[in-house]
Structures are given as structure tokens and as C-alpha cells.
Scaffold this active site. Structure first.
Site, PDB file in Angstrom:
ATOM      1  CB  CYS A   2      -0.859   0.034   1.268  1.00  0.00           C
ATOM      2  SG  CYS A   2      -1.856  -1.418   1.514  1.00  0.00           S
ATOM      3  CD1 TRP A  76      -2.111  -5.644  -2.835  1.00  0.00           C
ATOM      4  CD2 TRP A  76      -2.865  -4.609  -4.639  1.00  0.00           C
ATOM      5  NE1 TRP A  76      -2.243  -6.588  -3.815  1.00  0.00           N
ATOM      6  CE2 TRP A  76      -2.708  -5.987  -4.939  1.00  0.00           C
ATOM      7  CE3 TRP A  76      -3.336  -3.779  -5.631  1.00  0.00           C
ATOM      8  CZ2 TRP A  76      -3.003  -6.528  -6.185  1.00  0.00           C
ATOM      9  CZ3 TRP A  76      -3.632  -4.309  -6.883  1.00  0.00           C
ATOM     10  CH2 TRP A  76      -3.454  -5.675  -7.140  1.00  0.00           C
ATOM     11  CG  ASN A 102       3.057  -0.689   2.770  1.00  0.00           C
ATOM     12  OD1 ASN A 102       2.390  -1.638   2.361  1.00  0.00           O
ATOM     13  ND2 ASN A 102       4.289  -0.460   2.351  1.00  0.00           N
ATOM     14  CE  LYS A 489       6.712 -13.320 -17.848  1.00  0.00           C
ATOM     15  NZ  LYS A 489       5.656 -14.226 -18.030  1.00  0.00           N
ATOM     16  CD  GLU A 492       4.325 -12.173 -21.407  1.00  0.00           C
ATOM     17  OE1 GLU A 492       3.199 -11.670 -21.521  1.00  0.00           O
ATOM     18  OE2 GLU A 492       4.665 -12.845 -20.423  1.00  0.00           O
ATOM     19  CG  HIS A 508       8.297 -38.191 -31.028  1.00  0.00           C
ATOM     20  ND1 HIS A 508       8.163 -39.491 -31.449  1.00  0.00           N
ATOM     21  CD2 HIS A 508       8.806 -38.255 -29.770  1.00  0.00           C
ATOM     22  CE1 HIS A 508       8.527 -40.313 -30.476  1.00  0.00           C
ATOM     23  NE2 HIS A 508       8.921 -39.601 -29.439  1.00  0.00           N
TER      24      HIS A 508
HETATM   25  C1  AGP Z   1       1.912 -13.513 -18.427  1.00  0.00           C
HETATM   26  O1  AGP Z   1       3.163 -12.841 -18.471  1.00  0.00           O
HETATM   27  C2  AGP Z   1       0.858 -12.809 -19.225  1.00  0.00           C
HETATM   28  N1  AGP Z   1       0.756 -11.458 -18.858  1.00  0.00           N
HETATM   29  C3  AGP Z   1      -0.459 -13.566 -19.290  1.00  0.00           C
HETATM   30  O2  AGP Z   1      -0.178 -14.831 -19.863  1.00  0.00           O
HETATM   31  C4  AGP Z   1      -1.197 -13.813 -17.952  1.00  0.00           C
HETATM   32  O3  AGP Z   1      -0.477 -14.740 -17.179  1.00  0.00           O
HETATM   33  C5  AGP Z   1      -2.581 -14.412 -18.295  1.00  0.00           C
HETATM   34  O4  AGP Z   1      -3.287 -13.460 -19.056  1.00  0.00           O
HETATM   35  C6  AGP Z   1      -3.391 -14.785 -17.064  1.00  0.00           C
HETATM   36  O5  AGP Z   1      -3.684 -13.617 -16.328  1.00  0.00           O
HETATM   37  P1  AGP Z   1      -4.285 -13.796 -14.851  1.00  0.00           P
HETATM   38  O6  AGP Z   1      -3.231 -14.502 -14.044  1.00  0.00           O
HETATM   39  O7  AGP Z   1      -4.549 -12.402 -14.377  1.00  0.00           O
HETATM   40  O8  AGP Z   1      -5.531 -14.621 -14.948  1.00  0.00           O
END
Ligand code: AGP
Length: 612
Positions: A2, A76, A102, A489, A492, A508
Site C-alpha cells: 500500500c 492494496w 503498509n 516471457k 511476449e 518426434h
Molecule cells: C503472463 O506474463 C501474461 N501477462 C499472461 O499470460 C497472464 O499470465 C494471463 O493473461 C493470465 O492472467 P491472470 O493470471 O490475471 O488470470
């Protein structure tokens, strides 16, 4: 996590408090409040649920609340859902003590029970109100000395706290107390400030004192006095803050993602400490009894993205350790495939946001079929948390970067604890193994922190592959699950195509993709599969792959096979994901940075996918 602020000086306090809180919303934003004193007049407390702007509207940007001394908070939620009732500041019944906090008070339940026996009545579900009433108790019991009351409360409380406190009988004074949670005290002539973090006060001053652990401060107009827990005055040096505002919000890191990668030891420690008390596991906060755990016939883990990868890891861990059948599903598939579930099953929905549309739909599908549901969620009071039959909260705090790191790690920690308790109540591990597992869990935060020390080597290695087009992650067993997350990671945030494969699957079909110079990251934490993995790596190396090997300290023979090796601390095979994922998070991060991409807000992605 927080945000707290405090101000005392020649100016009106409320606008300064609101301005400071606006710079701390990254620390929490589900509710907010301020408390201001105007000379000898009674303390005014104004609180609101929702973002800070609701409070600002309620107080006409603070102009409607008069006084030059006050404290404020943006929340939070960790104990008690987001609500006006649970919002800070919290006050004792006669408002003789008002405070914002906090941190996490681990023994708040036992203190609350003792105070209730002494006649205290509580209006909120928060641990903070317990701290306020504990201070009030000592204040009234021992001749009304704020310093003494605070010091006694600090000796009694276990956990972490940054507290800003006002006493009705001491107008024109604010007290601060700290253990483990961040807090700074700024000063500029007659104006004195308290804040959880630098951004809240940069507009007013760069001159700050760092209050130490188990220390107390007394603030008056233009003056700060520090004390140790024995109420002895201590001297402090002023420090000048050199950061700019943006850097300050990220704790000096370049991106929220790197800040959150470094917050993982604390996120894991806080989550473990909320489930492990005095050396044994307690799932009472989640309402999960041992009898319920004993009866579960099948576990169905349903999630998306990284949370799904947690599920893949937990499938290996729970089946191996507790011998409970586990299925893992992508939520977007689960909700449409007419899943067959046993009536004594347990559906576990893992979600950081608690708002992911597919995961929420899967939860509702399970409930329609009459199967008990458990949420493992980071956001208190989120839809999944509210609708699941049971909920285990991860205590990772707000996660700002789209690419999850600390929430993923906290989810793993919560899942491990559940697995160990399942194994214990179902007689699959004895008392000695149970104790050993718990000790191993409690060492994880330090092992994660140790892994972070290697980041410069990872940065150097990542910079060699910023032009890579394809990267492969290969592993067996839990190492395959780690590879799934490492690959996500990388994809994305660096936009480099990568795939994670079970190493035994390469022959395979996939091995046809291996060409000269392609980076293959082999993950080898599972000792009983190590030799098989080395064979797989030799196979891809013979086809031209450039090999990175990720394994535990001691497996130095890997350097005969791979081109670059990364070592992580040894831990129980069950918990290896928690340390092995760190170098892979760093790989993705440094690749993204080397390509000049927006690490915290990657293209096309949202932090929470609340639509299908
Ligand atoms: C992970 O780095 C992504 N941002 C994404 O895959 C995320 O984990 C997924 O959208 C699930 O989100 P949540 O945990 O809020 O449900």
C-alpha cells in the site's frame, strides 16, 4: 503493498496528502483515505472505495478538509476486501489513535482475540485496525505516552509495517514506526513529510531521512526526532534524493518488470508466511480443512498464460508428492470442451488479476457442475476471489508490468504449500519429510535472491541473441513446465518466436527445425533426468544448435556439452521452478531492452484479459 503519506507544516495538509497518494497509486489503488487535524479540533477522517480520484472528488481535491497535520493511505487489500469500511486510516473507538499502515501483521488474529477479551470492538477485517487498537491499549494502560505505546506495540507485533500515527491528545504531532516496509521522512524548512516511497514527496523536497527497522519518529512543524525501540533518541543524517520522478516510481529500476523481478523474494516470503505459521501449514484463512483435502478425488487446475504454466508445474508436484490425480487445462479450452469432473473433485482457478474472462467462465462452469472450487488469486475481492468457494491469496502486491513475474512466483509458492499439506493429510509424507519440505520452502526467497546476483552474465548473453528469430526451450518433467514459462516471457516482451518442448519430444518432429546457430536453452534441474537431457542436448548440438544450459550448482560437467551455462541454487526437485525461472525472466527482459521495446507494455497485450 500500500502507499502511506503524512504531512505536518505551515500549509493545508489534505491537498498535499492527495498529491502524494497520487504518486503512490502504483502501490495500491482499491481504496483510499485521509485523516487531518486542524489545531485542537477533532480528527477528520474521509475514506472511499475505488481509485484515488473518488476520494479527491469527495474532498474537493482536499480543499474541503482543513488542517495542517494529516496522514493518508492508498490501499492494496491483503486482509479484508476493498471497501470504505476496510479503507485506511483506521481509528480506535474513541479516535484517540488514528493510523495508516503498509505491511502485513502476521499475528493479527491472536492480538485481535486478546483485545476483544479486553472489550475492544472491531469494525473492519483489517490487520491494521488491530495494530491501532493495540497501540490504543498500551497508550491507555501506561500513562498516555505515545512513544511508549508505540514501542510496546512494536515488541508485540510480528510481521512488517510502516505506520503513520496521530494521537488525539497530541495535536500538531505525527508519529511514524517502521519494520521491513519502506518509509522515508522528508523535510523542507517547516514542512515535514512521511511517505512509503520517494515519488510522493519529490515535488516538495529531495532531502530525506531513512527511518530504520524498529525505529520510531516524532514529527512536528519543521522538526523530526528519531528513537530506537528503547525510546532513546538517535541521530540521523539527511540524504539528498538524486532520482527523477519516473525512476523513483520504479524504485530506481528502469522498468516495472525489473523492479517486480527483484520483488520476487518478498512476494514469495509474504505468501509463504501467510500459509505457514510456527513451522506448520495452516490453510484456515482459505477455509480449507484437512478433512476436505483428504477427500479430494481429483484436482482440475484451470488458468491462462503464465498462471496455466503454474498449473503445469503443480501437476508434476502434486501428483508426485501427494499422489492425487491432477488435470491441467487452458481456461479457454476447458470452458468449451464439456469437461467431465468427479463430484469429489476440486477445481483450482489460478489468476493474478482474478478477472480473466476465460478463467472466470471456467470457474462458473465448475460451479454449475457442482464441483468445489478454489481460487489462487492476487487481487483481493476480485471476481474469481469472490465467486470461488475457497480462495488462497498470493501476497505479491500490485503487479504493473504486463509480463507477470512476482505473481507467477507467488502462485507457485501457494501451490507448493497446498501440495505439501495434501501429501501430509493423505499420509504420503511423514512428519520428518513434512518438516523438511517446509524448511525448504522457507529457504526459497533467499535462493531466488541469490539467483538474481547472476543478472549481468544473463544480460551479456542475451545481448548476443537480440537478432534471434527462433529460440527453443527444452526440458523434461518440471523442467518442461519451466521452459513453457521461459518461452512465454521471451515471446511476449522481446517478440522473438520461441517454443518450449518436452525434450523427449524433439525426435518426434521438432528436431527438424534445428539449424546452425539456433539457440536452444536446455533446462536441467531434475537430477534423475539429467543424463537423458544431456543426450538430448548432444542431439541438437550435432545439428548445429547453440546451447545454453540452465542447471543447479555442482553440475559443472554440463560445460562439456553447452556453450553457455547458468547455475541456480539447489532446492527440492519439487520447488526448482521457483529458482530456475529467474534467469529465464531476465533473458526475456534483457532481450526486450536490447531491442528497445516497451518492456512493461508489450504490443497487443493487456495486463488482464477481461474479454474472450
Ligand atoms: C503472463 O506474463 C501474461 N501477462 C499472461 O499470460 C497472464 O499470465 C494471463 O493473461 C493470465 O492472467 P491472470 O493470471 O490475471 O488470470
Amino acid at each position: 503493498m500500500c502507499g502511506i503519506v503524512g504531512y505536518i507544516g505551515q500549509q493545508q495538509a489534505a491537498p498535499i496528502l492527495l498529491q502524494g497518494l497520487s504518486k503512490l497509486e502504483y502501490r495500491g489503488y482499491d481504496s483510499a483515505g485521509i485523516s487531518v487535524r486542524n489545531g485542537e479540533e477533532e480528527t477528520v477522517i474521509v475514506k472511499s472505495k475505488g481509485r484515488l480520484k473518488v476520494l479527491a472528488e469527495k474532498t474537493n481535491d482536499g480543499l474541503a478538509v482543513k488542517g495542517n497535520c494529516g496522514i493518508g493511505h492508498t490501499r492494496w487489500a491483503t486482509h479484508g476486501e476493498p471497501s470504505e469500511q476496510n479503507a485506511h486510516p483506521h481509528a480506535s473507538e474513541d479516535s484517540s489513535v488514528v493510523a495508516v499502515h503498509n505491511g502485513i501483521i502476521e499475528n493479527y488474529q491472536e492480538i485481535k482475540e486478546k483485545l476483544e477479551k479486553k472489550g475492544y470492538v472491531f469494525y473492519s477485517e483489517t490487520d491494521t485496525e488491530v495494530a491501532v487498537n493495540l497501540i490504543d491499549y498500551y497508550y491507555k494502560k501506561h500513562d498516555g505516552d505515545p512513544l511508549d505505546a508505540i514501542a510496546k506495540a512494536m515488541m508485540r507485533i510480528r510481521g512488517s509495517y510502516a505506520l503513520a500515527i496521530m494521537f488525539r491528545d497530541y495535536p500538531g504531532e505525527i508519529f511514524a514506526a517502521r519494520k521491513d516496509s519502506p518509509m522515508i521522512i522528508g523535510i523542507n524548512n517547516s514542512d515535514v513529510f512521511i511517505a512509503s516511497d520517494v515519488p510522493a514527496i519529490l515535488k516538495y523536497t529531495r532531502n530525506v531521512y531513512y527511518i530504520g527497522n524498529m525505529e520510531i519518529a516524532r514529527l512536528t512543524c519543521g522538526n523530526v526526532t528519531f528513537y530506537n525501540i528503547d525510546k532513546e533518541e538517535i541521530e540521523k543524517e539527511l540524504t539528498e534524493i538524486k532520482w527523477d520522478e519516473e525512476a523513483a516510481e520504479k524504485g530506481g529500476f528502469e522498468h516495472y518488470m525489473m523492479k517486480e523481478i527483484h520483488e520476487q523474494p518478498k512476494a514469495v516470503r509474504d505468501t509463504l508466511n501467510s500459509m505457514i505459521k510456527n513451522g506448520s501449514i495452516s490453510l484456515s484463512d482459505a477455509g480449507l480443512s484437512d478433512e476436505e483435502l483428504e477427500k479430494i478425488s481429483h484436482i482440475y487446475i484451470v488458468a491462462c498464460g503464465s498462471a496455466y504454466h503454474v498449473g503445469v508445474t503443480l501437476q508434476y508436484v502434486i501428483e508426485d508428492m501427494a499422489r492425487v490425480p491432477v488435470s491441467v487445462d487452458l481456461a479457454s479450452e476447458f470452458r468449451y470442451r464439456q469437461p467431465i469432473m468427479e463430484k469429489d473433485g476440486l477445481v483450482i482457478i489460478i489468476s493474478q488479476s482474478g478477472e480473466t474472462a476465460d478463467s472466470l467462465a471456467a470457474l462458473r462452469e465448475a460451479k454449475e457442475k457442482g464441483v468445489k472450487t478454489l481460487g489462487i488469486v492476487n487481487v483481493v475481492g476480485s471476481s474469481i476471489a469472490r465467486e470461488a468457494d475457497r480462495v488462497i491469496y498470493t501476497l505479491a502486491g500490485p503487479e504493473i508490468a504486463v509480463a507477470t513475474t512476482k505473481a507467477y512466483s507467488a502462485q507457485l509458492a501457494a501451490g507448493y504449500v497446498l501440495a505439501v499439506q495434501l501429501a501430509k493429510v493423505r499420509g504420503k509424507i511423514n512428519e520428518e519429510k513434512y518438516t523438511e519440505m517446509i524448511e525448504e520452502l522457507l529457504m526459497l526467497p533467499d535462493k531466488i535472491a541469490k539467483t538474481l546476483e547472476d543478472k549481468e552474465r544473463i544480460q551479456w548473453f542475451a545481448s548476443k541473441f537480440s537478432n534471434a528469430k527462433d529460440v527453443f526451450f527444452v526440458g523434461r518433467g518440471l523442467d518442461y513446465a519451466i521452459g513453457l514459462e521461459g518461452s512465454l516471457k521471451m515471446k511476449e516482451i522481446s517478440y522473438i518466436h520461441s517454443e518450449a518442448y518436452a525434450a523427449g519430444e524433439l525426435k518426434h518432429g521438432t528436431i527438424s527445425l534445428i539449424e546452425d546457430g539456433i539457440l536452444v536453452i536446455g533446462i536441467l534441474t531434475q537430477q534423475e533426468l539429467y543424463e537423458k537431457m544431456i543426450s538430448n542436448l548432444v542431439e541438437v548440438k550435432s545439428r548445429g544448435a547453440y546451447l545454453m544450459g540452465l542447471t543447479v550448482y555442482g553440475n559443472y560437467g554440463i560445460e562439456d556439452t553447452v556453450d553457455f551455462s547458468v547455475y541456480v541454487p539447489k532446492t527440492s526437485k519439487y520447488f526448482a521452478s521457483s529458482v530456475a525461472i529467474i534467469p529465464l525472466q531476465l533473458m526475456g527482459y534483457y532481450l526486450s531492452v536490447s531491442k528497445g521495446l516497451d518492456v512493461d507494455k508489450p504490443r497487443n497485450l493487456a495486463k488482464s484479459v477481461t474479454v474472450e
